[in-house]
Design an enzyme around this catalytic site. Structure first.
Site, mmCIF file in Angstrom:
data_model
loop_
_atom_site.group_PDB
_atom_site.id
_atom_site.type_symbol
_atom_site.label_atom_id
_atom_site.label_comp_id
_atom_site.label_asym_id
_atom_site.label_seq_id
_atom_site.Cartn_x
_atom_site.Cartn_y
_atom_site.Cartn_z
ATOM 1 N N LYS A 147 0.782 -1.112 0.125
ATOM 2 C CA LYS A 147 -0.171 -0.114 -0.065
ATOM 3 C C LYS A 147 1.000 1.251 0.041
ATOM 4 C CE LYS A 147 -4.647 -1.181 0.514
ATOM 5 N NZ LYS A 147 -4.390 -2.825 0.573
ATOM 6 N N SER A 163 1.107 -9.934 -0.852
ATOM 7 C CA SER A 163 0.680 -8.354 -0.849
ATOM 8 C C SER A 163 1.004 -7.484 0.391
ATOM 9 C CB SER A 163 -0.736 -8.104 -1.151
ATOM 10 O OG SER A 163 -1.768 -9.127 -0.485
HETATM 11 C C1 PLP Z 1 -5.242 -3.727 0.158
HETATM 12 C C2 PLP Z 1 -4.695 -5.051 0.252
HETATM 13 C C3 PLP Z 1 -5.022 -5.725 -0.813
HETATM 14 C C4 PLP Z 1 -6.176 -5.485 -1.960
HETATM 15 O O1 PLP Z 1 -5.410 -4.333 -2.516
HETATM 16 P P1 PLP Z 1 -6.670 -3.726 -3.679
HETATM 17 O O2 PLP Z 1 -5.568 -2.582 -3.978
HETATM 18 O O3 PLP Z 1 -7.719 -3.141 -2.872
HETATM 19 O O4 PLP Z 1 -6.650 -4.530 -4.801
HETATM 20 C C5 PLP Z 1 -4.484 -7.026 -0.815
HETATM 21 N N1 PLP Z 1 -3.897 -7.498 0.049
HETATM 22 C C6 PLP Z 1 -3.272 -6.664 1.174
HETATM 23 C C7 PLP Z 1 -2.192 -7.483 2.018
HETATM 24 C C8 PLP Z 1 -3.796 -5.517 1.193
HETATM 25 O O5 PLP Z 1 -3.430 -4.671 2.256
#
Ligand code: PLP
Length: 308
Positions: A51, A300
């Site tokens: 993010k 992510s």
């Molecule tokens: C926010 C988030 C997502 C999803 O991200 P988007 O930008 O809404 O597609 C996936 N994994 C983690 C760890 C996140 O913080």
């Protein structure tokens, strides 16, 4: 709609702040899924998730346009990222969180230098509050995903993958929408042969339903353990990009997510959060529909409450 040029520009703008995270190979995951399996390690990113990429691109843009204050409505990774980059840039931030936000999350935001404002329990209450605070104090509201600068920032992951693993065949991404749309633009407008597969929890399948219905379709509140993926409908800006470029979308169950998260911890020695584990879950359960390919799963984020 954003184009790859926007992602290249974002990369220049954020390069002083974000890490180029490593790509980890896993022999065991490769054996299980019958592909060569790699993981893009955004759980090792600053603030513990990707993010910070979009937040940095957007907050820097806001400052260029004269903002002296930013707000966001998120108790999770987006809130932490906005608080962190605002502090780095020397401006105050307020993060609007639900009244029942976990103490650990509130403390993380405070530790990054953000002020906390508690408001309601739903995003329908928090969003207007964060926007109102921004307007009152010559500030800018920083949205979590449905914004060109946010999407372009997240897309920088795609550029890094293409450089780090030149013979990549397939990239697997959690949905959301912001992260996926940015990666789609970066990769499909650079190397269109690379296949991109999105993964959603079965219980938060708003994008799956929207693609089937060929229009944005919302679901009622979901309780998936993948708390970063609890969107109730795709974004107006992100969805058309998914419609144009996404090769495939697979769904994973709550149990599959938990097993995958434990697998990554026990075997790969990496602590990831459930929202990241969906991509590994898809690979472990042979839902990708491919064999013998070089596959990158995007991990992510890694922010988990150890008590939980
Ligand atoms: C926010 C988030 C997502 C999803 O991200 P988007 O930008 O809404 O597609 C996936 N994994 C983690 C760890 C996140 O913080």
């Amino acid at each position: 709609m954003i184009i790859v040029h926007d992602v290249l520009q974002a990369r220049e703008i954020i390069k002083e702040v974000v890490h180029e995270t490593p790509i980890l190979h896993s022999s065991q995951l490769s054996t299980i899924s019958e592909n060569q399996m790699y993981c893009k390690a955004e759980h090792l990113q600053k603030t513990g998730s990707f993010k910070i990429r979009g937040a940095t691109n957007k907050v820097k843009q806001a400052v260029r346009e004269g903002a002296t204050y930013v707000t966001a409505a998120s108790s999770g990774n987006h809130g932490q990222a906005v608080a962190y980059i605002a502090k780095q840039l020397g401006i105050p931030s307020t993060i609007v969180v639900p009244v029942d936000a976990k103490e650990s999350k509130v403390n993380a935001i405070k530790a990054y230098g953000g002020s906390i404002e508690k408001c309601g329990t739903t995003s329908a209450e928090r969003l207007p509050k964060a926007k109102e605070l921004a307007v009152q104090h010559n500030g800018t509201f920083i949205p979590p995903y449905d914004d060109p600068f946010i999407m372009a920032g997240q897309g920088t992951i795609g550029l890094e993958i293409l450089e780090q693993l030149e013979d990549v065949d397939v990239v697997v991404v959690p949905i959301g929408g912001g992260l996926l749309s940015g990666i789609l633009v970066a990769i499909k407008q650079t190397k269109p042969k690379v296949k991109i597969i999105g993964v959603e929890p079965e219980t938060a399948n708003d994008t799956y339903l929207s693609l089937q219905n060929k229009k944005i379709t919302s679901i009622t509140r979901t309780s998936t353990i993948a708390d970063g993926l609890r969107t109730s409908q795709p974004g107006d800006m992100t969805f058309p990009i998914l419609q144009q470029y996404l090769d495939d979308l697979v769904l994973v169950s709550e149990e599959e997510i938990k097993v995958a998260q434990n697998f990554v911890l026990e075997r790969m020695k990496q602590l990831i959060e459930p929202s990241s584990a969906v991509t590994v879950a898809a690979a472990m359960n042979k839902k990708l529909g491919i064999t013998g390919k070089n596959v990158v799963c995007v991990l992510s984020g890694g922010n988990v409450d150890i008590q939980v």
